[in-house]
Design an enzyme around this catalytic site. Structure first.
Site, short mmCIF file in Angstrom:
data_model
loop_
_atom_site.label_atom_id
_atom_site.label_comp_id
_atom_site.label_asym_id
_atom_site.label_seq_id
_atom_site.Cartn_x
_atom_site.Cartn_y
_atom_site.Cartn_z
CE1 TYR A 280 -3.56 2.64 0.55
CE2 TYR A 280 -1.87 3.38 1.79
CZ TYR A 280 -3.39 3.39 1.26
OH TYR A 280 -4.21 4.67 1.27
CG ASP B 197 5.77 3.92 1.19
OD1 ASP B 197 5.96 4.81 2.96
OD2 ASP B 197 4.34 4.16 0.87
#
Ligand code: PLP
Length: 441
Positions: free
Chosen positions: A163, A262
């Site tokens: 995600y 991330d």
């Protein structure tokens, strides 16, 4: 003041307090909430204020926020250092454009982040949300490759189950099924996905050989490898061995691709080390941070890269990184981030993360014996109970609230990532509430 005149600031407490019945009616009919229909299918809980680890609901009831406002409020609410930083900054400057102008909070925060990063990452682009920082990272990778003469490298190699945000570029590197790519197929860029790293210790050799051959097959198309290191968050609260991050680094190096990590969810200590990639001994070319950056006070994120990436991106036809949000480097947000990172530099939070992990492991153990539970997993200050069916969110939430705890399950997952400042009793209370929620789910 009437809350009906449409002019008065809503939520202002008059003699009788806000008219919550009226406000909630308007909310349900007119105000979007995340991943929700409008009108809404279930009413939102009204929060009046918050302090420490507790939300104060309308009517005065207090509940522990076991979600840290989605990974962000690591110090809880109304922390004196963060309150002081924001109110102090307000006396100087709330906001000013960042094009051609600069200010102390932005400069000092960039310096602070550079000092905290893994080796080599010291060039900072401030974005106004995590998703935008991912957009900027992807854009930087494309500009980097183009300026090296590889304009054809227009794709990203990402992990299934990931995600990275809700804007379209970020969405394109999210899990294709969980991210519902089919709804947007006519618009969404198509990326290349590696299978999700399996659970368990060490790197599965069959995963590694499949990953290496898929990467080799697409080598000439790939601008960068993109991943959440060690913990995949909103894509499924999935934990995987740090060894896989080392394989991703090798794959990127082998094929002239950049590595983007991330750490928007995993950063600032949530998994144990300050950055999850430190547990792999891997330094990326680009890192994205957000969420806990401001301790949950204001929306701010950053794309942080190496000097080499910055210099290469800044050359070429455009001569600049082609991005610049209106609220870039907002001074109030930067001041909050300086205060929050200041706490990270002075407090013994690693001890708290270890304490939270031990407390959650113990408190979530009873969930293993519940019908419908397929897995219980903890890592750092994260505890997850996975069910064999989609969670009945209202029933699970109500069960946790009955024990004084706010959680927000999704899909088949009941989970918690508590504020770092929870004491042992609060951790036990959260654990019991998660178990109760799993029972009700
Ligand atoms: C939340 C999240 C994002 C998106 O951040 P927003 O501030 O919601 O745009 C990106 N990546 C990861 C890993 C996240 O957890």
């Amino acid at each position: 003041m009437s809350s009906m005149d449409g002019l008065g600031p809503l939520g202002v407490t008059g003699l009788d307090g806000p008219d919550w019945a009226e406000l909630l009616g308007y909310d349900a009919g007119h105000v979007w909430h995340p991943y929700a229909p409008l009108p809404s299918a279930s009413p939102a809980l009204p929060v009046d204020s918050a302090e420490g680890v507790r939300l104060r609901l309308a009517g005065g009831r207090e509940v522990i926020d076991a979600m840290s406002s989605w990974w962000a409020a690591i110090w809880g609410y109304r922390h004196p250092a963060l309150d002081a930083a924001v109110t102090g900054q307000l006396q100087h400057l709330a906001h000013v454009m960042f094009g051609g102008l600069t200010h102390v909070p932005a400069i000092e925060l960039a310096r602070r982040l550079a000092s905290m990063m893994p080796p080599g990452l010291d060039r900072v682009f401030f974005a106004d949300s995590g998703s935008v920082s991912v957009e900027v990272a992807l854009k930087a990778c494309l500009q980097y490759q183009r300026n090296l003469g590889h304009a054809g490298r227009g794709k990203f190699l990402a992990l299934a189950g990931g995600y990275h945000g809700d804007t379209f570029g970020a969405m394109s590197v999210c899990d294709p099924v969980g991210g519902m790519h089919h709804l947007f197929a006519s618009f969404l860029p198509r990326q290349v996905f590696l299978p999700r790293p399996p659970a368990g210790e060490g790197v599965d050799p069959s995963w590694e050989s499949a990953a290496r051959s898929l990467a080799a097959e697409h080598a000439g198309d790939i601008a960068a490898v993109v991943a959440e290191p060690v913990v995949q968050g909103a894509g499924g609260m999935w934990l995987y061995d740090p060894g896989y991050v080392r394989v991703l680094r090798e794959i990127a190096d082998e094929h002239g691709a950049l590595l983007v990590l991330d750490e928007i969810a995993t950063g600032f200590g949530r998994t144990g080390p300050l950055w999850a990639c430190l547990s792999a001994g891997v330094s990326p070319d680009i890192m994205c941070v957000g969420k806990a950056l401001t301790g949950g006070y204001l929306s701010l994120a950053a794309m942080i890269c190496t000097k080499e990436v910055a210099l290469t991106v800044s050359g070429g036809e455009a001569g600049a990184l082609v991005h610049g949000p209106t609220f870039m480097a907002n001074p109030l947000a930067c001041a909050a981030a300086l205060a929050s990172t200041g706490l990270l530099l002075t407090l013994d939070w690693p001890r708290d993360i270890a304490r939270l992990e031990a407390g959650l492991r113990e408190a979530l153990t009873p969930a293993r014996r519940l019908p419908g539970v397929v897995d219980v997993r903890c890592h750092g200050a994260i505890g997850v109970v996975q069910m064999d069916h989609p969670v009945d969110v209202s029933a699970a939430t109500a069960a946790a609230l009955a024990l004084g705890v706010w959680i927000r399950p999704f899909r088949d997952l009941v989970y918690t990532m508590p504020p770092y400042i929870c004491d042992d009793d609060e951790v036990a209370q959260i654990g019991a509430a998660v178990v109760a929620a799993a029972k009700a789910a």
